[in-house]
Design an enzyme around this catalytic site. Structure first.
Site: not given
Ligand code: DGL
Length: 258
Positions: A74, A184-185
């Site tokens: 994340c 963002c993943t």
């Molecule tokens: N997937 C996460 C990231 O890489 C979090 C995204 C979220 O929940 O806003 O930032």
């Protein structure tokens, strides 16, 4: 802690599976745990203090599972929580942004765009980490406040999502980036829609770099038996399994952690 102890992965939801799926393909013998913090989703609009507390709860849980390492799959948690928690555990912790920045800085590119959550962009973690290795690279970070919700609600190709993606790509194009990091993943799930407005090879999905980094830095399992895996969520197990589909077939139903 043994070489065959599990590795814990976490994210706010299905996003981290874009890292996890690649990892499982490359390193099938590792025993793994995945925690999706759907109760606290989205992470992108949470405060630093909240993100530190979410990360500590998850790391405490992983501690009870005697993990040998934790992968922060994340960007938002890597950007805002990692620094405050990194020295407090007896296992290694691998954050996505800090682990990938050096390789990105050596890619021989001058202008890098970053699409990320509001939290990641406001922390300027990508700019700081990349420029630490190469101060001549220009970095332009643009926040995409709604993109995670398109993925977590299963609306990745809705008219609203497509029009929002087009607007933000047009905004990014004014900077004329050589490459754009999907910071963002969750965003690799949107690649089909992103490709409508820019060539696919413009985008960098850091999970590829990250998995290579993990391969070289985690104490690997010597066994040649396919590793076990378990999934945990803090809410909505059905939505997790359904929305994971593009990246990973979650065969074992996730355990709900209350
Ligand atoms: N997937 C996460 C990231 O890489 C979090 C995204 C979220 O929940 O806003 O930032």
């Amino acid at each position: 802690m043994q070489n065959n102890s599990p590795i814990g992965f976490f994210d706010s939801g299905v996003g981290g599976l874009s890292v996890y799926a690649r990892f499982k393909k490359e390193l099938p013998y590792e025993n793994t745990l995945y925690y999706g913090d759907l109760k606290n989703l989205p992470y992108g609009n949470k405060t630093k203090e909240e993100l530190i507390s979410f990360a500590r709860n998850i790391l405490k849980f992983f501690q009870t599972k005697e993990v040998k390492a934790v992968v922060i799959a994340c960007n938002t948690s890597s950007a805002l929580a990692y620094d405050s928690i990194k020295d407090d555990y007896d296992f290694d912790i691998f954050p996505i942004i800090q682990s990938c920045a050096k390789v990105i800085s050596e890619m021989n590119i001058k202008k890098i765009g970053v699409f990320a959550t509001v939290g990641t962009v406001s922390s300027k973690a990508y700019s700081k980490e990349i420029q630490k290795h190469n101060s001549s690279i220009e970095v332009n970070e643009i926040a995409c406040p709604h993109w995670v919700s398109y993925v977590e609600s299963g609306n990745i190709a809705s008219p609203e999502a497509i029009s929002d993606i087009e607007t933000l790509i047009n905004q990014m194009n004014k900077f004329t980036p050589d490459k754009i990091i999907l910071g963002c993943t969750h965003y690799p799930y949107l690649l089909e829609s992103l490709k409508k407005f820019a060539p696919e090879n413009l985008f960098i999905d850091p999970s590829e770099i990250f998995v290579e980094y993990l391969k070289n830095n985690i104490k690997l399992n010597k066994s040649e038996e396919i590793g076990t895996e378990k999934f945990f969520v803090s809410a909505n197990p059905e939505a997790f399994v359904k929305n994971a589909k593009i990246f990973y077939d979650v065969k074992n139903s996730p355990t709900l952690i209350l």
